[in-house]
Design a protein around this motif. Structure first.
Motif, PDB file in Angstrom:
ATOM      1  N   ASP A   1       6.587   3.062   3.928  1.00  0.00           N
ATOM      2  CA  ASP A   1       8.036   3.112   3.787  1.00  0.00           C
ATOM      3  C   ASP A   1       8.711   1.891   4.427  1.00  0.00           C
ATOM      4  O   ASP A   1       8.491   1.602   5.612  1.00  0.00           O
ATOM      5  CB  ASP A   1       8.545   4.396   4.434  1.00  0.00           C
ATOM      6  CG  ASP A   1      10.038   4.551   4.272  1.00  0.00           C
ATOM      7  OD1 ASP A   1      10.479   4.826   3.141  1.00  0.00           O
ATOM      8  OD2 ASP A   1      10.760   4.376   5.270  1.00  0.00           O
TER       9      ASP A   1
ATOM     10  N   ARG B   1       0.818  -1.216   0.000  1.00  0.00           N
ATOM     11  CA  ARG B   1       0.000   0.000   0.000  1.00  0.00           C
ATOM     12  C   ARG B   1       0.854   1.269   0.000  1.00  0.00           C
ATOM     13  O   ARG B   1       0.336   2.371   0.062  1.00  0.00           O
ATOM     14  CB  ARG B   1      -0.935   0.009   1.215  1.00  0.00           C
ATOM     15  CG  ARG B   1      -2.040  -1.020   1.129  1.00  0.00           C
ATOM     16  CD  ARG B   1      -3.133  -0.785   2.160  1.00  0.00           C
ATOM     17  NE  ARG B   1      -2.667  -0.864   3.535  1.00  0.00           N
ATOM     18  CZ  ARG B   1      -2.696  -1.948   4.301  1.00  0.00           C
ATOM     19  NH1 ARG B   1      -3.165  -3.088   3.821  1.00  0.00           N
ATOM     20  NH2 ARG B   1      -2.273  -1.905   5.551  1.00  0.00           N
ATOM     21  N   GLY B   2       2.183   1.093  -0.048  1.00  0.00           N
ATOM     22  CA  GLY B   2       3.048   2.247  -0.195  1.00  0.00           C
ATOM     23  C   GLY B   2       3.745   2.730   1.064  1.00  0.00           C
ATOM     24  O   GLY B   2       4.428   3.757   1.030  1.00  0.00           O
TER      25      GLY B   2
END
Length: 92
Positions: free
Chosen positions: A29, A26-27
């Motif tokens: 980090d 989902r992005g």
């Protein structure tokens, strides 16, 4: 001699690794998740393992580092230490 560079997140359970992999998809980090969740000392470096040479890592992780595609989250991979998520970002 061949070498590679990779980051990883090490956790105790497969379920925890799967949840983190979904968050990465989902992005979220990688480095932040490694710092917060990994049980490996590499978490202080955002999960970065540095330069790796053949024979330095346990076999299941070494197979990923030297044989799987770059820049993709691999895992969960079981080793004697727990479950790993691995991203290889360089290979020579």
């Amino acid at each position: 001699m061949r070498s590679a560079m990779a980051k990883h997140i090490l956790v105790k359970t497969k379920d925890e690794a799967e949840q983190l992999k979904q968050r990465l998809a989902r992005g979220e980090d990688f480095g932040k998740l490694a710092r917060k969740h990994s049980t490996c000392p590499s978490k202080k470096r955002d999960g970065d393992l540095g330069e790796i040479y053949p024979g330095q890592l346990v076999k299941p992780i070494e197979d990923v580092v030297f044989k799987k595609p770059l820049l993709k989250v691999h895992g969960p991979i079981k080793s004697k230490f727990g479950y790993h998520l691995v991203v290889v970002y360089f290979r020579s």
